[in-house]
Design an enzyme around this catalytic site. Structure first.
Site, PDB file in Angstrom:
ATOM      1  N   LYS A 111      41.952  34.629  37.564  1.00  0.00           N
ATOM      2  CA  LYS A 111      42.647  36.037  37.884  1.00  0.00           C
ATOM      3  C   LYS A 111      43.963  35.375  38.379  1.00  0.00           C
ATOM      4  O   LYS A 111      44.210  34.638  39.457  1.00  0.00           O
ATOM      5  CB  LYS A 111      42.019  36.800  38.802  1.00  0.00           C
ATOM      6  CG  LYS A 111      42.666  38.270  39.051  1.00  0.00           C
ATOM      7  CD  LYS A 111      41.500  38.787  40.171  1.00  0.00           C
ATOM      8  CE  LYS A 111      42.014  40.251  40.488  1.00  0.00           C
ATOM      9  NZ  LYS A 111      41.013  40.925  41.286  1.00  0.00           N
ATOM     10  N   SER A 126      40.414  45.640  39.587  1.00  0.00           N
ATOM     11  CA  SER A 126      41.451  44.833  39.501  1.00  0.00           C
ATOM     12  C   SER A 126      41.449  43.756  38.660  1.00  0.00           C
ATOM     13  O   SER A 126      42.620  43.050  38.231  1.00  0.00           O
ATOM     14  CB  SER A 126      42.486  44.716  40.846  1.00  0.00           C
ATOM     15  OG  SER A 126      41.577  43.594  41.568  1.00  0.00           O
ATOM     16  N   SER A 168      36.338  45.445  42.187  1.00  0.00           N
ATOM     17  CA  SER A 168      37.356  44.879  41.107  1.00  0.00           C
ATOM     18  C   SER A 168      36.899  43.650  40.474  1.00  0.00           C
ATOM     19  O   SER A 168      37.480  43.556  39.388  1.00  0.00           O
ATOM     20  CB  SER A 168      38.367  44.186  42.056  1.00  0.00           C
ATOM     21  OG  SER A 168      39.074  45.446  42.541  1.00  0.00           O
TER      22      SER A 168
END
Length: 485
Positions: A95, A174, A198
């Site tokens: 990420k 996210s 997330s």
């Protein structure tokens, strides 16, 4: 090599008879150990897969230009009998809020495009285990924390990530890019991060496994924060076995997935009934599977949810200002304060094109980290969240709690996400472990179930998830539909 059986275009790679969609890390390690497969071949296959498929999904922000060299180094170690373990030579995506030396680490913001000088601690651990850092994944900008109107999976750096099952629907956030990339077989595994949902929410919406460990099990050093009181990185994969392997590297503790966790166990079922009829059906099917495996199920409710939400929401604003400014001071060439971030966004042609920065304004005015009102908010949020789990576990003599992870993914929109089903908050705010596993579908859209446990019960929830996955392997490769049928 036939990479994935799916409606997306697929290009054959250089190695034979490996289905990337179904492969596990232990299988790949065995193939590389006996010479059937090399890390260079595997990495090349994933790079071709990204080139073929990511134009549809838009999950990968950047590919590491050294990926094939990393793979060649892994192969060289193996020929000398110096393999570093099962993750050696396996491609991993990160990420884009995880510091990676030489690659931009942006949290989705154009304000952070100057690359960091050092790897995050978790990246150092991955490299030490021989993993191939394949690249960085898109995410909801600033972890969905810049504005309440943020559309999940959108960032000014990467645009809109799509759900590979139905491209017009949200991947949720996210860790949107990490989840979508794993679902689309763009890497063997990925790393996401979670403050509140997330990891587990995008994993549930894209039909993969996502594990949020106990707070502190994985180092947060070098990760763009929202709140150090809740933030944690965790693995995302197409199966629980790969999650356990990745956790052994990230946390330095092995989690053997010995079968039989469900037999004789007591599982609380937090139904959240009535949100969606199809979710209710998927959960009831999961309950029947647990019973068929010898578990006793007990319907439960987790208390204090409104109080937890109110206290957490207020506390996060103060924590974001303090923690992100501490982090920004480690990054030469980027803004140093929330005020400077606000000013950057106001002068950038892209940043405010989709939504505002209302939460940044709130954070700028937030009280300091030593403020008495803030300290009471954090104490209230964490204490009540832990009680909500611990009291139910104790009252019913439970091993774990199961709940639906998500409802069907919604159509992607410009004005933020609708209110959806979420069961992530208790574990997120309490710092307790939770894992989501694919459990069914609403048409082509995946539905997951989560297992959560008390503080430190990481091994327990992993074993329960693995047993459930063995009993009911629900995951399927995405179809890349443009819209719902």
């Amino acid at each position: 090599m036939q990479l994935v059986t799916a409606s997306a275009p697929v290009t054959a790679g250089p190695c034979a008879d490996v289905d990337l969609d179904r492969a596990t890390i232990p299988l790949l390690a065995d193939l590389m150990a006996d010479g059937t497969l090399t890390s260079v071949e595997l990495t090349h296959a994933y790079l071709r897969r990204i080139a073929d498929v990511d134009r549809l999904v838009r999950a990968v922000l950047a590919v590491d230009p050294t990926a094939l060299k990393q793979a060649a180094d892994s192969d060289h170690r193996r020929t000398r009998g110096q393999s570093r373990g099962p993750l050696d030579g396996v491609p991993v995506l990160l990420k884009d809020n995880i510091d990676t030396a030489g690659l931009a680490t942006t949290a989705g913001s154009r304000a952070l495009c100057v690359p960091p000088r050092h790897d995050a601690e978790l990246v150092r651990r991955l490299r030490a285990a021989g993993a191939v850092v394949l690249g960085k994944t898109n995410m909801s900008e600033w972890g969905n924390f810049r504005s309440p109107w943020t559309p999940s999976g959108w960032s000014a750096v990467g645009g809109q990530t799509r759900n590979p099952h139905v491209l017009g629907h949200s991947p949720c956030g996210s860790s949107s890019g990490s989840a979508a990339a794993v679902a689309a077989s763009l890497a063997q595994v990925a790393i996401g991060t979670e403050t509140n949902g997330s990891i587990v929410s995008p994993a549930g919406h894209t039909g993969v496994v996502g594990f949020k460990p106990t707070l502190g099990r994985v180092s947060g050093a070098g990760v763009v924060p929202i709140s150090l009181e809740q933030d944690t990185a965790g693995p995302m994969a197409r199966n629980v076995e790969d999650v356990a392997v990745l956790m052994s590297v990230l946390a330095g503790v092995d989690h053997p997935l010995t079968p039989g966790a469900l037999r004789g166990a007591r599982v609380g079922v937090w139904r959240k009934a009535g949100f969606s009829a199809v979710v209710d059906r998927v959960l009831e099917s999961a309950v029947e599977i647990l019973r068929g495996c010898g578990a006793t199920t007990v319907d439960v409710e987790l208390r204090y949810q409104e109080e937890i939400h109110a206290a957490e929401r207020a506390a996060l604003v103060t924590e974001f200002k303090h923690d992100v400014e501490e982090y920004l001071r480690t990054r030469p060439g980027v803004p140093r304060t929330v005020r400077e971030l606000i000013e950057f966004n106001e002068n950038d042609p892209v940043e405010l094109s989709r939504f505002g920065q209302e939460r940044f304004f709130d954070a700028e005015k937030a009280p300091p980290i030593g403020d008495a009102a803030y300290l009471d908010q954090r104490r209230t949020a964490t204490t009540l969240a832990r009680r909500s789990i611990d009291e139910v576990l104790a009252a019913h003599h439970l091993d774990v709690i199961m709940a639906p992870t998500n409802g069907p993914a919604w159509p992607t929109a410009d004005n933020g996400d609708p209110d959806g089903l979420s069961t992530a908050s208790p574990a997120a705010v309490a710092g307790c472990p939770t894992i989501t596993v694919p459990a069914g579908f609403a048409g082509p859209l995946p539905i997951g179930v989560s297992f959560l446990g008390g503080h430190g019960a990481d091994a327990t929830v992993l074993r329960f998830a693995a047993d459930f996955e063995r009993a009911a392997p629900a995951r399927r490769a995405p179809a890349y539909l443009r819209t719902l049928p």
